[in-house]
Design a protein around this motif. Structure first.
Motif, PDB file in Angstrom:
ATOM      1  N   GLY A 117       6.437 -30.312 -18.282  1.00  0.00           N
ATOM      2  CA  GLY A 117       5.465 -29.704 -17.379  1.00  0.00           C
ATOM      3  C   GLY A 117       5.731 -28.253 -17.082  1.00  0.00           C
ATOM      4  N   ALA A 118       6.796 -27.690 -17.643  1.00  0.00           N
ATOM      5  CA  ALA A 118       7.163 -26.306 -17.347  1.00  0.00           C
ATOM      6  C   ALA A 118       6.299 -25.332 -18.146  1.00  0.00           C
ATOM      7  CB  ALA A 118       8.634 -26.068 -17.659  1.00  0.00           C
ATOM      8  N   ARG A 119       6.094 -24.171 -17.566  1.00  0.00           N
ATOM      9  CA  ARG A 119       5.360 -23.098 -18.225  1.00  0.00           C
ATOM     10  C   ARG A 119       6.351 -22.268 -19.039  1.00  0.00           C
ATOM     11  NH1 ARG A 119       2.119 -19.851 -13.925  1.00  0.00           N
ATOM     12  NH2 ARG A 119       4.233 -19.453 -13.182  1.00  0.00           N
ATOM     13  N   ILE A 120       5.920 -21.850 -20.247  1.00  0.00           N
ATOM     14  CA  ILE A 120       6.792 -21.082 -21.131  1.00  0.00           C
ATOM     15  C   ILE A 120       6.070 -19.800 -21.531  1.00  0.00           C
ATOM     16  CG2 ILE A 120       8.140 -21.113 -23.260  1.00  0.00           C
ATOM     17  CD1 ILE A 120       7.972 -24.159 -23.182  1.00  0.00           C
ATOM     18  N   ALA A 121       6.735 -18.665 -21.379  1.00  0.00           N
ATOM     19  CA  ALA A 121       6.104 -17.378 -21.669  1.00  0.00           C
ATOM     20  C   ALA A 121       7.068 -16.485 -22.433  1.00  0.00           C
ATOM     21  CB  ALA A 121       5.671 -16.687 -20.374  1.00  0.00           C
ATOM     22  N   SER A 122       6.501 -15.561 -23.186  1.00  0.00           N
ATOM     23  CA  SER A 122       7.312 -14.574 -23.899  1.00  0.00           C
ATOM     24  C   SER A 122       6.795 -13.184 -23.590  1.00  0.00           C
ATOM     25  CB  SER A 122       7.266 -14.819 -25.412  1.00  0.00           C
ATOM     26  OG  SER A 122       5.948 -14.645 -25.913  1.00  0.00           O
TER      27      SER A 122
END
Length: 337
Positions: A117-122
């Motif tokens: 459920g975690a958000r992942i960004a770069s």
């Protein structure tokens, strides 16, 4: 491709009583500015009582000194176990991303620790890491325009869009160069807590509160001379009268140029058309009024320049994927939560 406020309606996964934990996963060759961006922006976000809305921590594969692209090292004391409990994970760029070398050993294993459920960004070429881990397969993504060709060759299953500032596809987000990382962080804060909190953070950092994710990251024409071609006066004038009709002819008249010349200059400066820019400003105005006032929807539509509630509903549905009533219900009480 992200729109001005896209995915705000998906913010329910972060509406937890506990402070939202943001983990920054850094690597050797870290672009130091990008680490500072995340800590500075998320670290400033506060609710109406002054409570911090985010807990920002830095981790790496092996705790210890991490080389940066500057003449300093960063001492990182936390390892990848932090990713187990992160609500958002952000991967900044490394100067190694520009070299034809494989990702560091253990990186895929570290990313596998992130909860479903975690958000992942770069940020910037951090997208190479997400792509190598298969997180971007079949999704829209972006990276720094200078690295776009190489990215496309290495990761053909990713729907690369090298001409935008950032993308948001569910829980996976990517941004272009370093400055676009600011836009992406503000987008996430706006998604989580609404425009008022994001605007406060932007003011505290002295950066523009919003740039549309679909805005071009790199304008290939020379930067226009502000002394002869700025559209700033027209934009300022339009923002003062969003509640009234504003035509392209009106905007061009403020700069004493033809509509054709104004349109060309505007696109050179803003990376989008005057009409698109104006619509986005009205959506932002409507969002602010829905969050911060109890005005009836019809009056919000009038003050934001949409004329009717039906017109505003269409625009919010297109940009946010929700209705004015649902947006207000989600964000009206968010700052006091």
């Amino acid at each position: 491709m992200a729109t001005s406020c896209e995915d705000r309606a998906m913010a329910s996964h972060v509406g937890r009583p506990a402070v939202h934990r943001v983990a920054v996963l850094v690597r050797d060759g870290l672009l130091a500015m990008e680490l500072g961006i995340v800590h500075r922006l998320f670290g400033q976000a506060r609710d109406a009582t002054g409570r911090a809305l985010y807990d920002v921590v830095t981790c790496t594969l092996v705790p210890g000194p991490v080389r940066t692209d500057a003449d300093v090292e960063v001492l990182v004391q936390l390892g990848p176990e932090v990713l187990d409990t992160a609500d958002t994970v952000i991967v900044p760029a490394s100067d190694l991303d520009y070299a034809p070398s494989p990702p560091p050993a253990g990186l895929a294993e570290a990313l596998a620790r992130i909860g479903p459920g975690a958000r992942i960004a770069s940020i910037c070429t951090g997208s190479f890491v997400l792509a190598a881990a298969g997180l971007l397969d079949g999704l829209p993504a972006t990276t720094h325009w200078k690295s776009a060709d190489r990215f496309g060759e290495l990761h053909p299953r990713v729907h690369l869009d090298p001409d935008v500032l950032y993308t948001a596809a569910g829980r996976i987000l990517t941004s272009a160069g370093e400055a676009a990382g600011i836009d992406l962080c503000l987008h996430m804060i706006r998604t989580d807590h609404g425009a008022a909190v994001a605007n406060d953070v932007a003011r505290g950092t002295v950066v523009p509160p919003h740039r549309d994710g679909g805005q071009a990251q790199y304008v290939r024409r020379p930067i226009p001379d502000p002394a002869v071609s700025s559209t700033g006066r027209a934009r300022a004038w339009a923002l003062e009268r969003l509640h009234r009709p504003v035509t392209l002819r009106d905007l061009a008249a403020r700069e004493s140029v033809s509509t054709r010349t104004f349109t060309r200059r505007f696109r050179d400066e803003m990376g989008t058309s005057p009409g698109r820019w104006l619509a986005l400003q009205r959506v932002e105005r409507a969002c602010t009024l829905l969050e911060e006032t109890d005005l009836p929807v019809d009056e919000v539509a009038e003050r934001a320049g949409f004329g009717t509630a039906g017109s505003m509903r269409l625009h919010l549905q297109a940009e946010l994927g929700t209705s004015p009533t649902a947006y207000r219900r989600t964000f009206r009480a968010r700052p006091a939560a």
